[in-house]
Design a protein around this motif. Structure first.
Motif, PDB file in Angstrom:
ATOM      1  N   THR A   6       4.381   1.395   3.986  1.00  0.00           N
ATOM      2  CA  THR A   6       3.656   0.246   3.450  1.00  0.00           C
ATOM      3  C   THR A   6       2.229   0.261   3.976  1.00  0.00           C
ATOM      4  O   THR A   6       1.939   0.798   5.040  1.00  0.00           O
ATOM      5  CB  THR A   6       4.287  -1.112   3.850  1.00  0.00           C
ATOM      6  N   VAL A   7       1.365  -0.346   3.220  1.00  0.00           N
ATOM      7  CA  VAL A   7       0.005  -0.660   3.650  1.00  0.00           C
ATOM      8  C   VAL A   7       0.040  -2.143   3.996  1.00  0.00           C
ATOM      9  O   VAL A   7       0.601  -2.946   3.239  1.00  0.00           O
ATOM     10  CB  VAL A   7      -1.014  -0.384   2.523  1.00  0.00           C
ATOM     11  N   GLU A  31      12.396  -8.673   0.693  1.00  0.00           N
ATOM     12  CA  GLU A  31      13.212  -9.771   1.200  1.00  0.00           C
ATOM     13  C   GLU A  31      12.465 -11.058   0.861  1.00  0.00           C
ATOM     14  O   GLU A  31      11.282 -11.013   0.552  1.00  0.00           O
ATOM     15  CB  GLU A  31      13.389  -9.691   2.727  1.00  0.00           C
ATOM     16  N   PRO A  32      13.131 -12.203   0.946  1.00  0.00           N
ATOM     17  CA  PRO A  32      12.442 -13.459   0.642  1.00  0.00           C
ATOM     18  C   PRO A  32      11.187 -13.646   1.494  1.00  0.00           C
ATOM     19  O   PRO A  32      11.173 -13.340   2.689  1.00  0.00           O
ATOM     20  CB  PRO A  32      13.486 -14.530   0.949  1.00  0.00           C
ATOM     21  N   VAL A  39       6.982  -8.322   2.488  1.00  0.00           N
ATOM     22  CA  VAL A  39       6.842  -6.913   2.122  1.00  0.00           C
ATOM     23  C   VAL A  39       7.104  -6.824   0.620  1.00  0.00           C
ATOM     24  O   VAL A  39       8.159  -7.235   0.143  1.00  0.00           O
ATOM     25  CB  VAL A  39       7.828  -6.006   2.888  1.00  0.00           C
ATOM     26  N   LEU A  40       6.119  -6.314  -0.105  1.00  0.00           N
ATOM     27  CA  LEU A  40       6.245  -6.119  -1.548  1.00  0.00           C
ATOM     28  C   LEU A  40       6.488  -4.647  -1.818  1.00  0.00           C
ATOM     29  O   LEU A  40       5.883  -3.783  -1.167  1.00  0.00           O
ATOM     30  CB  LEU A  40       4.972  -6.582  -2.256  1.00  0.00           C
ATOM     31  N   GLY A  47       7.777   4.338  -4.273  1.00  0.00           N
ATOM     32  CA  GLY A  47       6.341   4.232  -4.022  1.00  0.00           C
ATOM     33  C   GLY A  47       6.034   3.470  -2.754  1.00  0.00           C
ATOM     34  O   GLY A  47       6.917   2.945  -2.075  1.00  0.00           O
ATOM     35  N   VAL A  48       4.775   3.404  -2.431  1.00  0.00           N
ATOM     36  CA  VAL A  48       4.282   2.748  -1.220  1.00  0.00           C
ATOM     37  C   VAL A  48       4.353   1.236  -1.384  1.00  0.00           C
ATOM     38  O   VAL A  48       3.982   0.694  -2.427  1.00  0.00           O
ATOM     39  CB  VAL A  48       2.827   3.189  -0.932  1.00  0.00           C
ATOM     40  N   GLY A  49       4.830   0.570  -0.346  1.00  0.00           N
ATOM     41  CA  GLY A  49       4.890  -0.887  -0.351  1.00  0.00           C
ATOM     42  C   GLY A  49       3.583  -1.500   0.112  1.00  0.00           C
ATOM     43  O   GLY A  49       2.691  -0.813   0.620  1.00  0.00           O
ATOM     44  N   LEU A  50       3.483  -2.805  -0.058  1.00  0.00           N
ATOM     45  CA  LEU A  50       2.327  -3.569   0.398  1.00  0.00           C
ATOM     46  C   LEU A  50       2.852  -4.748   1.197  1.00  0.00           C
ATOM     47  O   LEU A  50       3.584  -5.582   0.666  1.00  0.00           O
ATOM     48  CB  LEU A  50       1.491  -4.057  -0.790  1.00  0.00           C
ATOM     49  N   SER A  51       2.512  -4.789   2.480  1.00  0.00           N
ATOM     50  CA  SER A  51       2.923  -5.885   3.343  1.00  0.00           C
ATOM     51  C   SER A  51       1.750  -6.829   3.531  1.00  0.00           C
ATOM     52  O   SER A  51       0.615  -6.388   3.692  1.00  0.00           O
ATOM     53  CB  SER A  51       3.378  -5.358   4.707  1.00  0.00           C
ATOM     54  N   LEU A  52       2.051  -8.108   3.514  1.00  0.00           N
ATOM     55  CA  LEU A  52       1.029  -9.131   3.712  1.00  0.00           C
ATOM     56  C   LEU A  52       1.431  -9.984   4.902  1.00  0.00           C
ATOM     57  O   LEU A  52       2.534 -10.531   4.933  1.00  0.00           O
ATOM     58  CB  LEU A  52       0.907 -10.008   2.465  1.00  0.00           C
ATOM     59  N   GLY A  53       0.538 -10.064   5.879  1.00  0.00           N
ATOM     60  CA  GLY A  53       0.803 -10.857   7.073  1.00  0.00           C
ATOM     61  C   GLY A  53      -0.279 -11.886   7.282  1.00  0.00           C
ATOM     62  O   GLY A  53      -1.454 -11.633   6.986  1.00  0.00           O
TER      63      GLY A  53
END
Length: 121
Positions: A6-7, A31-32, A39-40, A47-53
């Motif tokens: 993931t990015v 996950e919810p 994490v998307l 493919g590569v995921g996209l995590s948002l924090g």
């Protein structure tokens, strides 16, 4: 052997950012969503995921890391992303005849939309 899983990008409003990126990329939540993390992943599963924090750190004017989104329909995709809430960035570093357009997501994170047909006859 390793690969990028993931990015990770910061967001002051993770829910808003997730909504934008899910629509922009056709991704789903692995996950919810939590208020401070999600994490998307590609809906197709590969493919590569996209995590948002959650982050309160200011967005970098010239980010050291950013996403490049590839398309052969740059104008159409830029307009679609703008309609989803992205905004154009007044980018002073464009080279002559660029193959990219710089946009910012709903959180101000910069990304580029790359024209994969650029320079083709």
């Amino acid at each position: 052997m390793m690969r990028i899983g993931t990015v990770v990008m910061g967001a002051s409003d993770v829910r808003r950012a997730a909504s934008f990126w899910k629509s922009a990329l056709g991704y789903v939540e692995r996950e919810p969503l939590k208020e401070d993390w999600v994490v998307l992943v590609p809906a197709g599963g590969t493919g590569v995921g996209l995590s948002l924090g959650r982050s309160e750190v200011p967005v970098q004017e010239v980010p050291r890391v950013h996403l490049d989104l590839y398309t052969d329909e740059q104008d159409t995709e830029v307009e679609r992303l703008l309609a989803l809430g992205a905004r154009r960035v007044a980018w002073e570093l464009y080279p002559p005849d660029p193959d990219f357009v710089v946009l910012a997501d709903t959180e101000g994170n910069r990304f580029c939309v790359i024209d994969t047909t650029h320079g083709q006859p």
